[in-house]
Design a protein around this motif. Structure first.
Motif, PDB file in Angstrom:
ATOM      1  N   LEU A 176       0.850  -1.183   0.000  1.00 13.36           N
ATOM      2  CA  LEU A 176       0.000   0.000   0.000  1.00 13.36           C
ATOM      3  C   LEU A 176       0.892   1.241   0.000  1.00 13.36           C
ATOM      4  CD1 LEU A 176      -2.426  -1.174   2.849  1.00 13.36           C
ATOM      5  CD2 LEU A 176      -2.687  -1.536   0.388  1.00 13.36           C
ATOM      6  N   THR A 177       0.544   2.213  -0.832  1.00  8.33           N
ATOM      7  CA  THR A 177       1.340   3.432  -0.934  1.00  8.33           C
ATOM      8  C   THR A 177       0.555   4.590  -0.356  1.00  8.33           C
ATOM      9  OG1 THR A 177       2.432   2.614  -2.928  1.00  8.33           O
ATOM     10  CG2 THR A 177       2.561   4.974  -2.503  1.00  8.33           C
ATOM     11  N   GLY A 178       1.067   5.141   0.756  1.00 12.08           N
ATOM     12  CA  GLY A 178       0.391   6.256   1.395  1.00 12.08           C
ATOM     13  C   GLY A 178       0.943   7.607   0.995  1.00 12.08           C
ATOM     14  N   GLY A 179       2.085   7.620   0.327  1.00 10.98           N
ATOM     15  CA  GLY A 179       2.703   8.869  -0.079  1.00 10.98           C
ATOM     16  C   GLY A 179       4.107   8.613  -0.563  1.00 10.98           C
ATOM     17  N   PRO A 180       4.797   9.644  -1.044  1.00 13.13           N
ATOM     18  CA  PRO A 180       6.154   9.449  -1.549  1.00 13.13           C
ATOM     19  C   PRO A 180       7.172   9.111  -0.481  1.00 13.13           C
ATOM     20  CG  PRO A 180       5.543  11.775  -1.572  1.00 13.13           C
ATOM     21  CD  PRO A 180       4.308  11.020  -1.233  1.00 13.13           C
ATOM     22  N   ALA A 181       6.814   9.258   0.782  1.00 12.85           N
ATOM     23  CA  ALA A 181       7.746   8.941   1.868  1.00 12.85           C
ATOM     24  C   ALA A 181       7.139   7.927   2.837  1.00 12.85           C
ATOM     25  CB  ALA A 181       8.156  10.209   2.616  1.00 12.85           C
ATOM     26  N   GLU A 182       6.179   7.127   2.369  1.00 15.64           N
ATOM     27  CA  GLU A 182       5.554   6.124   3.232  1.00 15.64           C
ATOM     28  C   GLU A 182       4.978   5.001   2.386  1.00 15.64           C
ATOM     29  OE1 GLU A 182       2.526   7.129   6.398  1.00 15.64           O
ATOM     30  OE2 GLU A 182       1.282   5.868   5.091  1.00 15.64           O
ATOM     31  N   GLN A 183       5.323   3.762   2.734  1.00 16.56           N
ATOM     32  CA  GLN A 183       4.725   2.587   2.104  1.00 16.56           C
ATOM     33  C   GLN A 183       4.498   1.528   3.174  1.00 16.56           C
ATOM     34  OE1 GLN A 183       6.671   1.293  -1.577  1.00 16.56           O
ATOM     35  NE2 GLN A 183       7.442   3.373  -1.871  1.00 16.56           N
ATOM     36  N   THR A 184       3.476   0.695   2.944  1.00 13.40           N
ATOM     37  CA  THR A 184       3.041  -0.272   3.944  1.00 13.40           C
ATOM     38  C   THR A 184       2.922  -1.654   3.323  1.00 13.40           C
ATOM     39  OG1 THR A 184       1.820   1.401   5.211  1.00 13.40           O
ATOM     40  CG2 THR A 184       1.158  -0.889   5.524  1.00 13.40           C
ATOM     41  N   ILE A 185       3.337  -2.658   4.068  1.00 16.69           N
ATOM     42  CA  ILE A 185       3.065  -4.044   3.719  1.00 16.69           C
ATOM     43  C   ILE A 185       2.001  -4.562   4.679  1.00 16.69           C
ATOM     44  CG2 ILE A 185       3.983  -6.384   3.599  1.00 16.69           C
ATOM     45  CD1 ILE A 185       4.991  -4.652   1.351  1.00 16.69           C
ATOM     46  N   ALA A 186       0.841  -4.943   4.133  1.00  9.65           N
ATOM     47  CA  ALA A 186      -0.261  -5.488   4.929  1.00  9.65           C
ATOM     48  C   ALA A 186      -0.213  -7.004   4.846  1.00  9.65           C
ATOM     49  CB  ALA A 186      -1.600  -4.965   4.423  1.00  9.65           C
ATOM     50  N   VAL A 187      -0.278  -7.668   5.997  1.00  9.36           N
ATOM     51  CA  VAL A 187      -0.151  -9.123   6.055  1.00  9.36           C
ATOM     52  C   VAL A 187      -1.344  -9.707   6.805  1.00  9.36           C
ATOM     53  CG1 VAL A 187       1.301 -11.067   6.739  1.00  9.36           C
ATOM     54  CG2 VAL A 187       2.360  -8.889   6.113  1.00  9.36           C
ATOM     55  N   ASP A 188      -2.116 -10.551   6.121  1.00 10.27           N
ATOM     56  CA  ASP A 188      -3.205 -11.291   6.749  1.00 10.27           C
ATOM     57  C   ASP A 188      -2.622 -12.620   7.236  1.00 10.27           C
ATOM     58  OD1 ASP A 188      -5.471 -12.647   7.528  1.00 10.27           O
ATOM     59  OD2 ASP A 188      -6.439 -12.619   5.565  1.00 10.27           O
ATOM     60  N   VAL A 189      -2.095 -12.626   8.463  1.00  8.95           N
ATOM     61  CA  VAL A 189      -1.368 -13.808   8.944  1.00  8.95           C
ATOM     62  C   VAL A 189      -2.273 -15.023   9.068  1.00  8.95           C
ATOM     63  CG1 VAL A 189       0.427 -12.475  10.107  1.00  8.95           C
ATOM     64  CG2 VAL A 189      -1.652 -13.076  11.362  1.00  8.95           C
ATOM     65  N   ALA A 190      -3.569 -14.807   9.319  1.00 10.51           N
ATOM     66  CA  ALA A 190      -4.487 -15.938   9.487  1.00 10.51           C
ATOM     67  C   ALA A 190      -4.706 -16.687   8.177  1.00 10.51           C
ATOM     68  CB  ALA A 190      -5.827 -15.453  10.044  1.00 10.51           C
TER      69      ALA A 190
END
Length: 658
Positions: free
Chosen positions: A552-566
């Motif tokens: 997921l890209t929230g901006g030019p200085a922030e990115q996220t990895i989302a993990v559905d561990v279940a």
């Protein structure tokens, strides 16, 4: 409620004044490529803050409406509403030449992109702004970043949660307050470019079934195929490629789209061809067989070793206290790796090394404090471990921004902040309580804003005195995140009686003008390898086939990895989050990278780390989520490599050159 009756009060500068299109969608599920939009609302606002338009409608999705208990939209209520393609033109006209704004903007943007594709139209959006990402930069003292929580914090009335139009009106109030705070802190807006993308990007594709068997290695000369072997095919074949792949998968083989050093065999009728796969096979010494031999071996594929399954946890883990180390279960104690892999490894050993699990709790490594640069403060070694107690954490509750100094001195100062119980900030935000100036720090462009905000400013010697320090009037969160050092480990809490939640690992850094940073993820099995190519998550393939890991890209200085561990497949033992710089810039120039781990996209971080030991590296391992018995754990890594992303990917069994 009409926004036209009140001044929107947008900060009157070009940085914050845009034509805005505020959007909210209610959907039948959470997967944009599969689920449908049930209702949509758009409110347009001009640069002067005046509302210029408003539109909302229910939609007939032609499918089950999904979680009615969340959005309240039953099939009966939706029946007779227009379909999306009937209103797409009007929505597109409102979005044209405006910045799309939403709370979790990538969610709304992706759903609209899929719906526009189904309507055979382009989504006319070139930029978007996420109010979640904006507020992560502002960092208000709230327990989470949910729409309702921020509305209460900013004094915006909310009447009907999960009503698209009311949520959009609430969003307008949150945007106004957030822009005020951004202007107060002189923060750049996290605008995300949305270039036109190929229609195939939004075409639903059936997920690939993961291979159930471990890779037994390469095909031996004259030996049989074994279940789990990684097979690649290149060149023209007598049989249809789909038929060959289908028969191989049915036999328990793992079909790959590229060749790496972990490929078991390459199938080709043209061994001398100049394809990328053939060249890689030759370089890596991968065995090569022709189609006839492959079909003969397919008739007798030997049994393989199945991936180990892990039972779901049956215990409740409470979030660890910010001032204590995790004690729910023994934690691995990784030996901190050198800042540059090139200093300790040969050119052929460019593969990340996983330290063996330990039965002891992690002990942070003693920091190596560099010689100070001229004019820099002299850092002081931390207190002996047996003397550390509550009186030795005078910065507990403080968030300290370090300015100036060469990178090594700034890194040592941030390490000292953490040792004293504080949190090291990398950007100015509403949660910053103190500023430390090292050499030439007074020349930082943020100093004028810091002076206007009347934040306490200290020299480097302030960090040498472990006396109790007053926090002043700074706001305090009810739940403070646990501050992890480099190599720190914590158990991920599991809610009682519910499946493990989605975890969001967010990386952020100081805005850059001369380089781009890409966050990526690898889903690894017991052998530290991806099971198949699609388990490498990056900007070109931002979602795993089953949707369990997403970028997921929230901006030019922030990115996220989302993990559905279940929902991770049993073969996945670890998810590695890394970052890479495209070009010659290094992480030593970029500076510190902050890692935050939160439950859900709008949750407050339960753990946070600042990683800034880099010098000449162009790729860096940031964090790992991995299985330990029935539990999932988070480990901060901070291991850098001088080589590029392609070499890092090859080490995990992916050739991104294909």
């Amino acid at each position: 409620m009409s926004l036209a009756s009140a001044s929107f009060d947008v900060p009157a500068t070009d940085h914050y004044a845009h034509d805005w299109a505020l959007v909210d969608v209610e959907t039948s599920g959470l997967v944009a490529r599969r689920d449908r939009v049930l209702s949509v609302a758009v409110v347009t606002i001009g640069p002067d803050g005046e509302q210029t338009g408003e539109f909302s409608t229910l939609l007939d999705p032609g499918c089950d409406p999904g979680p009615v208990h969340v959005h309240g939209l039953t099939a009966e209520r939706l029946r007779g509403s227009p379909t999306f393609d009937q209103v797409a033109g009007r929505i597109g006209a409102m979005l044209q030449d405006r910045v799309l704004v939403a709370h979790n903007a990538q969610f709304d943007y992706d759903f609209l992109a899929h719906e526009f594709t189904r309507a055979r139209m382009w989504l006319p959006v070139s930029q978007r702004l996420c109010t979640l990402a904006l507020n992560r930069q502002v960092d208000p003292p709230t327990d989470d970043m949910k729409l309702g929580t921020l509305a209460a914090h900013y004094g915006v009335p909310q009447q009907h949660a999960h009503d698209a139009l009311d949520d959009t009106r609430v969003l307008a109030g949150i945007l106004r307050a957030s822009l005020r705070q951004a202007a107060r802190l002189d923060l750049p807006l996290p605008l995300v470019a949305c270039p036109p993308r190929a229609e195939s990007r939004f075409t639903p594709q059936p997920p690939k079934t993961p291979c159930a068997y471990r890779n037994p290695g390469r095909l031996a000369p004259g030996g049989p195929l074994r279940q789990g072997m990684k097979i690649a095919i290149t060149g023209e074949t007598a049989h249809a490629r789909a038929e060959l792949v289908g028969r191989a998968v049915a036999a328990g083989l793992n079909m790959m789209a590229s060749v790496s050093r972990h490929t078991s065999v390459l199938v080709t009728n043209e061994p001398a061809c100049d394809s990328t796969k053939a060249r890689r096979a030759l370089t890596e010494g991968v065995p090569v067989i022709d189609e006839h031999t492959f079909l003969r071996l397919l008739a007798d594929v030997r049994a393989g070793t199945a991936h180990e399954a892990t039972a779901a946890p049956a215990v409740t883990i409470a979030p660890p206290d910010a001032a204590t180390a995790p004690a729910a279960a023994p934690a691995p104690a990784p030996t901190p790796a050198p800042a540059s892999a090139s200093a300790t490894a040969t050119a052929s050993a460019q593969v990340p090394v996983t330290e063996p699990e330990s039965t002891t709790a992690p002990v942070p490594a003693e920091p190596v404090l560099p010689s100070p640069s001229p004019g820099a403060a002299v850092p002081v070694p931390r207190q002996p471990a047996d003397s550390v107690g509550s009186l030795d954490k005078p910065l507990a509750g403080h968030r300290v921004l370090v300015l100036g100094g060469v990178h090594a001195d700034a890194a040592a100062a941030r390490t000292r902040v953490v040792e004293l119980g504080g949190s090291a900030a990398i950007n100015l935000s509403a949660s910053v309580t103190d500023v430390v100036l090292l050499a030439r720090g007074e020349k930082d462009r943020r100093m004028s804003r810091i002076t206007a905000l009347e934040l306490p400013v200290h020299d480097g010697h302030w960090l040498t005195a472990p006396a109790s320090i007053d926090r002043g009037t700074a706001a305090v969160r009810a739940q403070k995140p646990q501050i992890l050092p480099r190599g720190g480990v914590t158990d991920l809490p599991v809610p009682h009686g519910r499946p493990a939640p989605d975890w969001y690992i967010t990386a952020s850094w100081a805005p850059q003008t001369d380089c781009e940073i890409d966050v990526v993820a690898f889903l690894l099995d017991e052998d530290e390898q991806v099971t198949f190519d699609e388990e490498f998550i990056f900007y070109g393939a931002p979602e795993s086939p089953a949707g369990t890991v997403r970028l997921l890209t929230g901006g030019p200085a922030e990115q996220t990895i989302a993990v559905d561990v279940a929902s991770l497949p049993p073969a996945t033992r670890k998810v590695v989050v890394a970052a890479a710089i495209d070009g010659v810039t290094t992480f030593g120039t970029v500076g510190a990278i902050q890692i935050g781990a939160a439950v859900g996209n709008s949750g407050a971080p339960i753990a946070r780390a600042t990683l800034d030991a880099a010098t000449t590296e162009r790729t860096m391992l940031l964090a790992e989520i991995y299985r330990r018995g029935p539990l999932w754990r988070l480990r901060t890594v901070g291991q850098g490599y001088d080589h590029g992303l392609d070499a890092l990917a090859r080490g995990y069994g992916v050739d991104i050159a294909d």
